[in-house]
Design a protein around this motif. Structure first.
Motif, mmCIF file in Angstrom:
data_model
loop_
_atom_site.group_PDB
_atom_site.id
_atom_site.type_symbol
_atom_site.label_atom_id
_atom_site.label_comp_id
_atom_site.label_asym_id
_atom_site.label_seq_id
_atom_site.Cartn_x
_atom_site.Cartn_y
_atom_site.Cartn_z
ATOM 1 N N GLU A 1 0.819 -1.147 0.103
ATOM 2 C CA GLU A 1 -0.091 0.023 -0.062
ATOM 3 C C GLU A 1 0.871 1.195 0.032
ATOM 4 O O GLU A 1 1.720 1.560 1.096
ATOM 5 N N ILE A 2 0.636 1.824 -0.973
ATOM 6 C CA ILE A 2 1.717 3.215 -1.269
ATOM 7 C C ILE A 2 0.881 4.360 -1.009
ATOM 8 O O ILE A 2 -0.200 4.627 -1.707
ATOM 9 N N VAL A 3 1.120 5.166 0.040
ATOM 10 C CA VAL A 3 0.249 6.245 0.442
ATOM 11 C C VAL A 3 1.189 7.574 0.387
ATOM 12 O O VAL A 3 2.216 7.601 1.076
ATOM 13 N N ALA A 4 0.885 8.738 -0.430
ATOM 14 C CA ALA A 4 1.403 9.830 -0.459
ATOM 15 C C ALA A 4 1.232 10.954 0.556
ATOM 16 O O ALA A 4 -0.108 10.681 1.040
ATOM 17 N N PRO B 1 10.034 9.446 -8.819
ATOM 18 C CA PRO B 1 9.038 9.372 -7.724
ATOM 19 C C PRO B 1 8.079 8.522 -7.925
ATOM 20 O O PRO B 1 7.387 8.323 -8.922
ATOM 21 N N LEU B 2 7.575 7.739 -7.196
ATOM 22 C CA LEU B 2 6.374 6.824 -7.083
ATOM 23 C C LEU B 2 5.124 7.863 -7.090
ATOM 24 O O LEU B 2 4.162 7.369 -7.871
ATOM 25 N N VAL B 3 5.019 8.877 -6.712
ATOM 26 C CA VAL B 3 3.997 9.908 -6.685
ATOM 27 C C VAL B 3 4.365 11.062 -6.862
ATOM 28 O O VAL B 3 5.463 11.559 -6.253
ATOM 29 N N GLU B 4 3.624 12.019 -7.706
ATOM 30 C CA GLU B 4 4.056 13.299 -7.906
ATOM 31 C C GLU B 4 3.045 14.206 -7.007
ATOM 32 O O GLU B 4 1.671 13.788 -7.354
ATOM 33 N N PRO C 1 8.061 15.324 -6.559
ATOM 34 C CA PRO C 1 8.131 14.134 -5.709
ATOM 35 C C PRO C 1 7.575 14.161 -4.221
ATOM 36 O O PRO C 1 7.531 15.210 -3.620
ATOM 37 N N ALA C 2 6.562 13.301 -4.195
ATOM 38 C CA ALA C 2 5.826 13.264 -2.831
ATOM 39 C C ALA C 2 6.333 12.405 -1.851
ATOM 40 O O ALA C 2 7.022 11.163 -2.447
ATOM 41 N N ARG C 3 6.447 12.385 -0.615
ATOM 42 C CA ARG C 3 6.814 11.638 0.373
ATOM 43 C C ARG C 3 5.750 10.530 0.349
ATOM 44 O O ARG C 3 4.676 10.796 0.524
ATOM 45 N N VAL C 4 6.454 9.168 0.458
ATOM 46 C CA VAL C 4 5.391 8.163 0.344
ATOM 47 C C VAL C 4 5.819 6.978 1.718
ATOM 48 O O VAL C 4 6.853 6.899 2.042
#
Length: 313
Positions: free
Chosen positions: A103-106, A278-281, A286-289
């Motif tokens: 589960e990847i959460v930004a 980045p996994l999420v922008e 880049p967003a911290r996840v």
């Protein structure tokens, strides 16, 4: 206290040029975060461990302390997390089916005044088949390990190349040395990216089709961003990671006979790209996840998702 061991650690740490150090860790952090007790620190200082003094206080570089803690197998958050990494490798080597749900959460950048979060998934992440919520803040990746991918080990010609990194010591490097092959040639110190670059380069020199891979190494309770080499075998990109396996054995969290450093590891990773993205922008940045991961033994073992989140390669 093993003076020879401490001298070896000090000598390796000092191979990193001093201009790459930031001396901002005080004595309280040495014990609290890295688990290095006063007698060990005193012995290290006697052997020439890098430090700076200011205002009657001693200060140290964070990476020097992290590498020392790993080499001494001290209970730092990073080392405690690493003890779980071999689980997925053993599942592959033993052909033992295990399911990982990642589960990847930004996180929204709340530090920025009046910031309106605008999450987006890069095309490479979307290509993984991620099931994202309507805001793209959270998405799920799932993988069954030990039941898919190419089984077996690398052919002997590749194993000879893998043997060249057996003398490499894993070392967390400053950004200025990322990808610096001249540094590993001079010191035999390498993080996961540098070892990957070396192996891919050597494989290409020997006539193999090889590439770097950046993505996620599955682990519970938290997966981690990672680099590993891939070689095309019989038309299929095939993942290996001899440097990681050698390092886990050296850290005494994996027995040498449990997983070969030539083991095919396709199902262990989620490949994202050749290099870091980045996994999420969030609004183009880049967003911290968080990478919370639940592991389920398909034979009926219950889900596990507890433990330390601190881990990196």
């Amino acid at each position: 206290m093993n003076t020879e061991l401490l001298q070896g650690i000090t000598d390796r740490v000092r191979l990193v040029p001093d201009q790459h150090r930031v001396f901002d860790q005080d004595i309280s952090m040495v014990l609290k975060v890295f688990g290095i007790r006063a007698p060990i620190l005193s012995a290290l200082l006697d052997l020439g461990f890098p430090h700076r003094s200011s205002g009657g206080q001693q200060y140290f570089d964070e990476l020097d302390l992290a590498n020392t803690s790993l080499a001494l197998h001290l209970p730092s958050p990073r080392y405690l997390a690493m003890r779980r990494w071999p689980d997925v490798l053993r599942a592959v080597a033993e052909n033992r089916p295990v399911r990982y749900d990642l589960e990847i959460v930004a996180e929204c950048d709340s530090a920025a005044p009046a910031h309106q979060c605008d999450f987006r998934l890069p095309a490479e992440v979307q290509a993984l088949g991620a099931h994202a919520d309507s805001t793209a803040r959270k998405f799920i990746l799932s993988r069954e390990v030990g039941t898919s991918g190419r089984p077996g080990e690398a052919p002997p010609q590749l194993q000879r190349i893998f043997g060249e990194v057996s003398g490499f010591h894993f070392h967390i490097l400053p950004k200025a040395l990322y990808g610096d092959l001249s540094f590993v040639a001079a010191t035999s110190l390498a993080d996961c990216e540098l070892a990957t670059r070396y192996l891919v380069g050597r494989a290409i020199e020997e006539g193999w089709e090889a590439r770097r891979s950046f993505g996620l190494l599955l682990s519970s309770p938290y997966s981690l961003e990672h680099y590993w080499p891939e070689v095309r075998l019989d038309g299929v990109w095939t993942a290996f990671d001899p440097h990681l396996i050698n390092s886990l054995v050296r850290w005494e969290v994996l027995a040498a006979a449990q997983v070969s450093n030539a083991q095919v590891l396709n199902s262990v990773f989620f490949r994202v790209a050749d290099d870091w993205i980045p996994l999420v922008e969030d609004a183009g940045r880049p967003a911290r996840v968080s990478l919370l991961t639940r592991r389920r033994q398909l034979a009926g073992e219950s889900v596990s998702a507890t433990g330390s989140a601190e881990a990196a390669s």
